[in-house]
Enzyme design. Structure first.
Site, mmCIF file in Angstrom:
data_model
loop_
_atom_site.group_PDB
_atom_site.id
_atom_site.type_symbol
_atom_site.label_atom_id
_atom_site.label_comp_id
_atom_site.label_asym_id
_atom_site.label_seq_id
_atom_site.Cartn_x
_atom_site.Cartn_y
_atom_site.Cartn_z
ATOM 1 N N GLN A 1 -1.858 2.306 10.016
ATOM 2 C CA GLN A 1 -0.569 2.381 9.318
ATOM 3 C C GLN A 1 0.493 3.078 10.168
ATOM 4 O OE1 GLN A 1 -3.540 3.033 7.929
ATOM 5 N NE2 GLN A 1 -3.595 2.577 5.754
ATOM 6 N N ARG B 1 0.871 -1.181 0.000
ATOM 7 C CA ARG B 1 0.000 0.000 0.000
ATOM 8 C C ARG B 1 0.898 1.218 0.000
ATOM 9 N NH1 ARG B 1 2.444 1.831 3.729
ATOM 10 N NH2 ARG B 1 0.925 3.486 3.806
ATOM 11 N N GLY B 2 0.272 2.405 -0.094
ATOM 12 C CA GLY B 2 1.061 3.630 -0.233
ATOM 13 C C GLY B 2 1.170 3.917 -1.727
ATOM 14 N N ALA B 3 0.845 5.162 -2.106
ATOM 15 C CA ALA B 3 0.690 5.486 -3.530
ATOM 16 C C ALA B 3 1.875 5.064 -4.421
ATOM 17 C CB ALA B 3 0.376 6.971 -3.683
ATOM 18 N N ASN C 1 -5.246 12.431 0.896
ATOM 19 C CA ASN C 1 -4.339 11.554 1.644
ATOM 20 C C ASN C 1 -5.188 10.779 2.650
ATOM 21 O OD1 ASN C 1 -1.629 10.602 2.208
ATOM 22 N ND2 ASN C 1 -1.767 11.690 4.148
ATOM 23 N N LYS C 2 -4.541 9.921 3.400
ATOM 24 C CA LYS C 2 -5.228 9.037 4.353
ATOM 25 C C LYS C 2 -6.258 9.776 5.201
ATOM 26 C CE LYS C 2 -5.004 5.555 4.579
ATOM 27 N NZ LYS C 2 -6.016 4.782 3.842
ATOM 28 N N ASP D 1 -1.956 10.779 -1.869
ATOM 29 C CA ASP D 1 -2.378 9.735 -2.810
ATOM 30 C C ASP D 1 -2.726 10.313 -4.168
ATOM 31 O OD1 ASP D 1 -3.045 8.632 0.053
ATOM 32 O OD2 ASP D 1 -2.671 6.967 -1.318
ATOM 33 N N ARG E 1 -7.514 -0.274 -6.618
ATOM 34 C CA ARG E 1 -7.753 0.812 -5.663
ATOM 35 C C ARG E 1 -7.918 2.115 -6.449
ATOM 36 N NH1 ARG E 1 -4.211 1.068 -0.459
ATOM 37 N NH2 ARG E 1 -6.123 2.068 0.290
#
Ligand code: MRU
Length: 345
Positions: free
Chosen positions: A195, A45-47, A246-247, A236, A88
């Site tokens: 996370q 995960r993570g862009a 973002n998150k 993201d 995603r």
């Protein structure tokens, strides 16, 4: 040092981020469908890491197509692109990477099927290696924004684990430390997927970087006590006007930072900026399984039948962002022109 995602003997190897920090397990993925599943289920995960994985999944998919006909390979690659793109929706790096891989197919019409397959594997590895270089440049550019002694709050994990290595937001922290600054970190736990607790705390501790874990609802208190000098987060997807997805929870942190006159920075590669989107309202926000909210460690903690929402990201308006740190430099308001300038560098 741990590896996040790697091309190894015609497989894609990933550290399983779902079970960190309890166990360091590497999964060996042998076909593109396994890579798509790993992205969807957040093994990776993570862009930027999602982008790198998608590129490797694409190359893996290409390798497995048994044909000598270019036409057949291209038809299959369209299908592979569709499957990977459906994993995603928010991180634009996924679509950026697939576009870049498809660009290689289009611009190499003269190559045979075998030559093209090899070229695609090389491209995926190049995207991987470039990502680390880009993050180091983000680190150098962002390091200048932090004071000699500073405590930085970060949200989610925009670290090595979210990229091919080094990280974006955590890259800025690493860059500042490498430049001789004394940087301490406060890491938000980042409900509901944790996370911050599981990944940011783990990788910073592993690097001997001073990190203090707090729950998300403690951030305002820490700011009001004067314990935070700057906020640095990843992204993201960034719209062309500087609005940042973002998150989930990032927006809340940005509003708090504004109230306390603390600079709020976003660190991201140019591949996270979506010039096709004019502002944050155009960014698709992923809705995830509500079990992430209602359950804890596999056990239900909320009453059965309760209404639940679980958006995985939120949008922070550009007006709350003090600077967007990229590999080409730092953009400041007004973002529309500053971002255009970075792309033309
Ligand atoms: O749902 P995730 O874990 O993929 O979300 C990750 C984030 O929001 C990160 O902050 C972002 O991707 C930047 S990673 C360098």
């Amino acid at each position: 040092m741990f590896k996040i995602v790697e091309w190894k003997k015609n497989t894609v190897v990933m550290i399983d981020q779902r079970i960190l920090p309890a166990k360091e397990v590497y999964l060996v993925l042998k076909d593109y469908k396994a890579v798509a599943k790993a992205i969807k289920e957040m093994v990776v995960r993570g862009a930027p890491a999602i982008g790198v994985s998608a590129a490797m999944g694409f190359a893996l998919g290409a390798l497995k197509v048994k044909t000598k006909e270019k036409k057949v390979l291209k038809r299959e690659l369209k299908k592979i692109t569709r499957v990977l793109a459906a994993t995603r929706p928010t991180a634009v790096n996924l679509f950026w990477a697939l576009e870049r891989m498809n660009g290689v197919v289009e611009s190499n019409a003269d190559l045979t099927v075998e030559e093209l397959k090899k070229r695609l594997v090389d491209e995926a590895n190049t995207i991987h290696d470039e990502d680390i270089e880009i993050n180091r440049a983000i680190g150098r550019n962002g390091a200048k924004l932090l004071k000699k002694n500073s405590t930085v709050l970060t949200h989610c994990n925009a670290g090595a684990l979210a990229t091919a290595g080094y990280g974006t937001a955590l890259g800025v922290i690493r860059g500042a430390i490498e430049a001789g600054k004394n940087v301490k970190v406060f890491a938000d736990e980042t409900r509901p997927f944790m996370q911050g607790t599981r990944l940011t705390a783990w990788e910073l501790k592993k690097d001997n970087i001073d990190v203090t874990l707090i729950t998300d609802n403690m951030a305002g208190h820490m700011m009001s006590k004067g314990l935070i000098d700057a906020v640095v987060v990843g992204a993201d997807r960034i719209a062309s006007n500087g609005d940042v997805a973002n998150k989930i929870g990032t927006y809340m942190v940005a509003v708090l930072a504004k109230e306390h006159k603390i600079p709020f920075y976003v660190a991201a590669p140019l591949s996270t900026i979506d010039m096709k989107i004019k502002d944050g309202t155009g960014i698709p926000i992923e809705e995830r399984d509500t079990k992430e909210v209602t359950h804890w460690n596999g056990k239900r903690v909320a009453p059965a039948g309760i209404n639940v929402l679980n958006p995985a990201f939120d949008v922070t308006p550009g007006r709350l962002v003090a600077g967007i740190v990229t590999e080409k430099g730092v953009a400041t308001r007004p973002y529309r022109t500053a971002i255009k300038r970075l792309f033309s560098k």
